[in-house]
Scaffold this active site. Structure first.
Site, PDB file in Angstrom:
ATOM      1  CB  CYS A 149      -0.923   0.064   1.316  1.00  0.00           C
ATOM      2  SG  CYS A 149      -1.973   1.464   1.219  1.00  0.00           S
TER       3      CYS A 149
ATOM      4  CB  CYS B 116      -1.660   4.681   4.411  1.00  0.00           C
ATOM      5  SG  CYS B 116      -3.143   3.712   3.737  1.00  0.00           S
ATOM      6  CB  SER B 117      -0.397   0.273   6.535  1.00  0.00           C
ATOM      7  OG  SER B 117      -1.424   1.012   7.450  1.00  0.00           O
ATOM      8  CB  CYS B 118      -4.828  -0.193   2.515  1.00  0.00           C
ATOM      9  SG  CYS B 118      -5.378   1.654   2.604  1.00  0.00           S
TER      10      CYS B 118
END
Length: 179
Positions: free
Chosen positions: A82, A85-87
């Site tokens: 991602c 961000c950190s999906c």
């Protein structure tokens, strides 16, 4: 500290730990992968609509509403990132590892995936295999269906699930070898 200040109770913390140990996490994704490896009809349903197929096994929830599963083959290997961000598909992979959120990983895996897989994860993908990087987002979370290891014919779902790792479902590592 939060317990001492009365913000949360120890039973609240215990409940959260229980959720991430038993109700969401990579053991659930491994269960899905193992089922795919022995049930071709389920494989088709998973590749067609991952969230719906996972619900058949009682797996779902926040961050898992819109998932796509990408199947590794002899010709193509998939890895997930991602970049913003950190999906991450929490219901099937659990909490994201710290490195997944690291800006260095997020930038480098896109630019030089083969090098990152080898240098950072010790995972060497043959030069003859194309590596495709998939960028998860808040609208779509990807995860990988790794290839079933040779020598596992006749194995139970439980035995197969034990071979699947979180990293293999992100695409940065292999499944465990059959022994």
């Amino acid at each position: 500290m939060l317990i001492e200040k009365g913000v949360v109770t120890s039973s609240m913390v215990d409940r959260i730990v229980d959720i991430y140990e038993n109700q969401v996490g990579p053991q659930l994704g491994a269960k899905v992968v193992a089922k795919v490896w022995i049930d071709n009809d389920f494989r088709h349903r998973l590749l067609d609509n991952a969230a719906e197929a996972c619900r058949e096994l009682g797996i779902g929830g926040l961050q898992g509403e819109d998932m796509v599963v990408l199947e590794d083959t002899d010709e193509v290997h998939h890895a997930i990132v991602c970049t913003l961000c950190s999906c991450y598909p929490w219901p099937v992979l659990g909490l994201p590892p710290n490195w997944y959120k690291d800006p260095q990983y997020r930038a480098r895996i896109v630019r030089e995936p083969r090098k990152v897989l080898a240098d950072d994860f010790g995972f060497n993908v043959a030069d003859s295999v194309e590596i495709r990087i998939w960028d998860s987002s808040s609208e779509m979370r990807y995860w990988v269906l790794p290839q079933r290891p040779a020598g596992t014919d006749g194995w139970s779902e439980e035995q197969l699930a034990a071979l699947v790792t979180r990293d293999s479902m992100i695409g940065v590592g292999p499944v465990k070898a059959a022994s």
